[in-house]
Design a protein around this motif. Structure first.
Motif, PDB file in Angstrom:
ATOM      1  N   GLY A  44       0.993  -1.141   0.044  1.00 20.95           N
ATOM      2  CA  GLY A  44      -0.058  -0.266  -0.392  1.00 20.95           C
ATOM      3  C   GLY A  44       0.962   1.099   0.235  1.00 20.95           C
ATOM      4  N   GLY A  45       0.629   1.805   1.215  1.00 25.98           N
ATOM      5  CA  GLY A  45       1.224   3.009   0.682  1.00 25.98           C
ATOM      6  C   GLY A  45       3.338   3.883   1.483  1.00 25.98           C
ATOM      7  N   ALA A  46       3.735   1.853   2.056  1.00 24.89           N
ATOM      8  CA  ALA A  46       4.623   1.693   1.731  1.00 24.89           C
ATOM      9  C   ALA A  46       6.090   2.039   0.056  1.00 24.89           C
ATOM     10  CB  ALA A  46       5.219   0.416   1.743  1.00 24.89           C
ATOM     11  N   VAL A  47       6.255   3.220   0.054  1.00 23.65           N
ATOM     12  CA  VAL A  47       6.238   3.646  -1.077  1.00 23.65           C
ATOM     13  C   VAL A  47       7.872   3.422  -2.016  1.00 23.65           C
ATOM     14  CG1 VAL A  47       4.479   5.695  -1.632  1.00 23.65           C
ATOM     15  CG2 VAL A  47       7.304   6.290  -0.689  1.00 23.65           C
TER      16      VAL A  47
ATOM     17  N   PRO B  54     -17.419  13.094  15.847  1.00 20.97           N
ATOM     18  CA  PRO B  54     -16.249  12.523  16.505  1.00 20.97           C
ATOM     19  C   PRO B  54     -16.813  11.389  17.347  1.00 20.97           C
ATOM     20  CG  PRO B  54     -15.819  14.036  15.086  1.00 20.97           C
ATOM     21  CD  PRO B  54     -17.352  14.546  15.482  1.00 20.97           C
ATOM     22  N   ALA B  55     -16.735  10.603  17.637  1.00 23.79           N
ATOM     23  CA  ALA B  55     -16.883   9.309  18.524  1.00 23.79           C
ATOM     24  C   ALA B  55     -15.952   8.875  18.484  1.00 23.79           C
ATOM     25  CB  ALA B  55     -18.258   8.519  18.740  1.00 23.79           C
ATOM     26  N   GLU B  56     -15.148   8.503  17.893  1.00 19.96           N
ATOM     27  CA  GLU B  56     -13.595   7.575  18.239  1.00 19.96           C
ATOM     28  C   GLU B  56     -12.618   8.050  17.187  1.00 19.96           C
ATOM     29  OE1 GLU B  56     -11.769   3.143  19.293  1.00 19.96           O
ATOM     30  OE2 GLU B  56     -14.301   3.262  18.803  1.00 19.96           O
ATOM     31  N   LEU B  57     -11.377   8.259  17.648  1.00 17.16           N
ATOM     32  CA  LEU B  57     -10.016   8.795  16.373  1.00 17.16           C
ATOM     33  C   LEU B  57      -9.532   6.855  16.636  1.00 17.16           C
ATOM     34  CD1 LEU B  57      -9.036  11.866  17.707  1.00 17.16           C
ATOM     35  CD2 LEU B  57     -11.006  11.245  15.257  1.00 17.16           C
ATOM     36  N   PHE B  58      -9.104   6.560  15.384  1.00 18.75           N
ATOM     37  CA  PHE B  58      -8.808   4.855  15.332  1.00 18.75           C
ATOM     38  C   PHE B  58      -6.850   5.269  14.454  1.00 18.75           C
ATOM     39  CE2 PHE B  58      -7.847   1.170  13.804  1.00 18.75           C
ATOM     40  CZ  PHE B  58      -7.389   0.277  14.508  1.00 18.75           C
ATOM     41  N   ALA B  59      -6.353   5.230  14.947  1.00 16.84           N
ATOM     42  CA  ALA B  59      -5.173   5.157  13.624  1.00 16.84           C
ATOM     43  C   ALA B  59      -4.978   3.624  13.095  1.00 16.84           C
ATOM     44  CB  ALA B  59      -3.780   5.624  14.534  1.00 16.84           C
ATOM     45  N   LEU B  60      -4.931   3.996  11.456  1.00 19.66           N
ATOM     46  CA  LEU B  60      -4.579   2.581  10.665  1.00 19.66           C
ATOM     47  C   LEU B  60      -3.530   2.433  10.520  1.00 19.66           C
ATOM     48  CD1 LEU B  60      -7.703   3.873   8.308  1.00 19.66           C
ATOM     49  CD2 LEU B  60      -7.704   2.638  10.276  1.00 19.66           C
ATOM     50  N   ARG B  61      -3.265   0.790   9.806  1.00 19.45           N
ATOM     51  CA  ARG B  61      -1.659   0.707   9.458  1.00 19.45           C
ATOM     52  C   ARG B  61      -1.861   1.853   8.582  1.00 19.45           C
ATOM     53  NH1 ARG B  61      -0.333  -5.378   9.929  1.00 19.45           N
ATOM     54  NH2 ARG B  61       0.048  -4.469   8.002  1.00 19.45           N
ATOM     55  N   PRO B  62      -0.774   2.328   8.180  1.00 20.89           N
ATOM     56  CA  PRO B  62       0.011   3.313   7.021  1.00 20.89           C
ATOM     57  C   PRO B  62       0.013   2.155   5.930  1.00 20.89           C
ATOM     58  CG  PRO B  62       1.895   3.289   8.935  1.00 20.89           C
ATOM     59  CD  PRO B  62       0.298   2.479   9.821  1.00 20.89           C
TER      60      PRO B  62
ATOM     61  N   TYR C 209      -8.283   1.661   1.965  1.00 17.77           N
ATOM     62  CA  TYR C 209      -7.434   0.101   3.171  1.00 17.77           C
ATOM     63  C   TYR C 209      -7.864  -0.855   2.736  1.00 17.77           C
ATOM     64  CZ  TYR C 209      -6.739  -1.402   7.881  1.00 17.77           C
ATOM     65  OH  TYR C 209      -6.040  -2.420   9.091  1.00 17.77           O
ATOM     66  N   ARG C 210      -6.603  -1.434   2.568  1.00 20.96           N
ATOM     67  CA  ARG C 210      -6.519  -2.779   1.817  1.00 20.96           C
ATOM     68  C   ARG C 210      -6.420  -4.024   3.344  1.00 20.96           C
ATOM     69  NH1 ARG C 210      -5.140  -0.574  -2.299  1.00 20.96           N
ATOM     70  NH2 ARG C 210      -6.146  -0.595  -4.233  1.00 20.96           N
ATOM     71  N   ALA C 211      -6.860  -4.728   4.143  1.00 24.70           N
ATOM     72  CA  ALA C 211      -6.587  -6.415   4.805  1.00 24.70           C
ATOM     73  C   ALA C 211      -7.001  -7.271   4.620  1.00 24.70           C
ATOM     74  CB  ALA C 211      -7.643  -5.307   6.411  1.00 24.70           C
ATOM     75  N   GLY C 212      -5.955  -7.996   3.495  1.00 22.95           N
ATOM     76  CA  GLY C 212      -6.061  -9.210   2.723  1.00 22.95           C
ATOM     77  C   GLY C 212      -7.158  -9.121   1.579  1.00 22.95           C
ATOM     78  N   GLU C 213      -7.954 -10.068   1.328  1.00 21.89           N
ATOM     79  CA  GLU C 213      -9.142  -9.745   0.664  1.00 21.89           C
ATOM     80  C   GLU C 213      -9.976  -8.460   0.243  1.00 21.89           C
ATOM     81  OE1 GLU C 213     -10.753 -13.215  -0.836  1.00 21.89           O
ATOM     82  OE2 GLU C 213      -8.766 -13.901  -0.997  1.00 21.89           O
TER      83      GLU C 213
END
Length: 383
Positions: free
Chosen positions: A31-34, A123-131, A149-153
């Protein structure tokens, strides 16, 4: 396969593939890992080498990330402060964001909204996604319009802004001089030093596993007739030496010699001594890449700081506070649609490492006889 061929041609300058809008970097399997330097770039592999397997890099990242996560916030809107101080994936939100910025160079915070008592989405929650799972989708002009955002399939697409101009993802990134969409982390700069340090640790372990014996020399005893080794014997001996006793995996392995050869043990060579110094230099370079004074990591030989207290103060001034300011400014900007007047900042008065700086400022303001009490209070930020 065609994808990697195009990437290879692009790096060699021989392909006719059009350059992405705004100089966007190619995105690999993570993904975002350039790509940075050698292709293909594996963010997960570098994290494993640096953060998982290397004690110096892991401790440096934790010192900075935990410092950001534990820094006291200045008074602000109560609900906003509760959001920022909440946990994300079982740990501090600010700590998670800081670690992502150090390692990857990008931090993506999902804004999860829920209706309040009046039925208004807030806003009720802030969640840090895997970059490394995030890919930015630009429009024809190169501006980001969505985050995938991709997680597996599974794949989830977040639009950059809704119809009311409110973001679903807050993107905080470190500066990258050649990329308009993704930030630049510290892993690339520390990769070579991490590789040297890990190789040195493996060499030392192999040396200990093989009885930690120093190197020596093979001495041929010609005997009373004065005979020498034949060419075939010399070549066979050389091949056996290279196959069985060369390299880190065979460091210090005891030798079984045939008749006419004897082993003469020697002390540690200057090359071995340089090897130890090289490991220490690599450790200091790793600390430098993550902005941590080597003294705080227990590394000797650094005389840039007078003592541990000065090193700790420099860590807060030069690394933790600037990184925390970037994160809080990014969060405040992303939440501006709900709290337009609120500000997020670190309360420096409550940081023990900076207490001497604050004490010095108070003394200077107190000695300024030309200021009125109201002006002195204003200078010190007291209402």
């Amino acid at each position: 396969m065609k994808f990697w061929e195009n990437i290879s041609l692009a790096f060699k300058g021989g392909g006719q593939q059009a350059k992405p809008p705004l100089g966007r970097s190619y995105i690999g399997a993570y993904g975002g890992a350039v790509f940075s330097g050698e292709a293909p770039f594996s963010y997960e592999g570098r994290v494993r080498e640096a953060y998982v397997d290397n004690a110096i890099a892991q401790r440096a990242v934790r010192i900075v990330a935990e410092g950001v996560g534990g820094a006291p916030l200045a008074p602000t809107e109560e609900k906003l402060a509760a959001l920022v101080n909440a946990t994300s994936a079982g740990q501090s939100l600010l700590e998670t964001i800081a670690a992502h910025l150090l390692l990857h160079g990008n931090a993506y915070v999902q804004i999860m909204c829920a209706p309040d008592a009046k039925g208004v989405e807030r806003p009720a929650e802030l969640f840090a996604l895997r970059p490394d799972r995030i890919t930015i989708e630009p429009d024809e002009k190169g501006w980001p319009v969505a985050y995938v955002y991709r997680a597996g399939e599974h794949q989830t697409r977040f639009t950059a802004q809704d119809e009311m101009g409110r973001p679903a993802i807050i993107h905080i990134k470190a500066f990258h001089p050649t990329d308009d969409h993704y930030g630049l982390g510290c892993l690339g700069a520390a990769a070579k030093a991490v590789a040297v340090h890990n190789a040195a640790a493996q060499w030392n372990r192999a040396l200990l596993d093989n009885a930690a014996r120093p190197s020596g020399a093979l001495v041929f005893d010609p005997g009373p007739d004065g005979s020498a080794l034949s060419s075939d014997q010399f070549d066979r001996l050389k091949a056996e030496m290279e196959a069985s006793f060369a390299g880190a995996g065979n460091a210090g392995r005891p030798m079984l010699l045939e008749g006419g050869l004897k082993w003469q043990s020697m002390s540690m060579t200057p090359a071995d001594m340089d090897f130890v110094a090289l490991k220490a230099a690599a450790a200091r370079e790793i600390a430098l890449a993550f902005g941590v004074p080597p003294m705080l990591l227990g590394l000797p030989g650094d005389n840039s700081y007078a003592n541990y207290r000065e090193a700790n103060r420099a860590l807060w001034r030069l690394t933790i506070l600037p990184l925390a300011g970037k994160i809080l400014d990014g969060l405040a900007g992303g939440l501006e649609a709900w709290w337009p007047e609120a500000k997020l900042a670190i309360d420096r008065d409550q940081i023990p490492a900076l207490s001497e700086d604050r004490e010095r400022l108070w003394q200077q303001v107190s000695d300024a006889d030309f200021l009125s009490p109201e002006e002195k209070r204003s200078r010190l930020g007291i209402d």
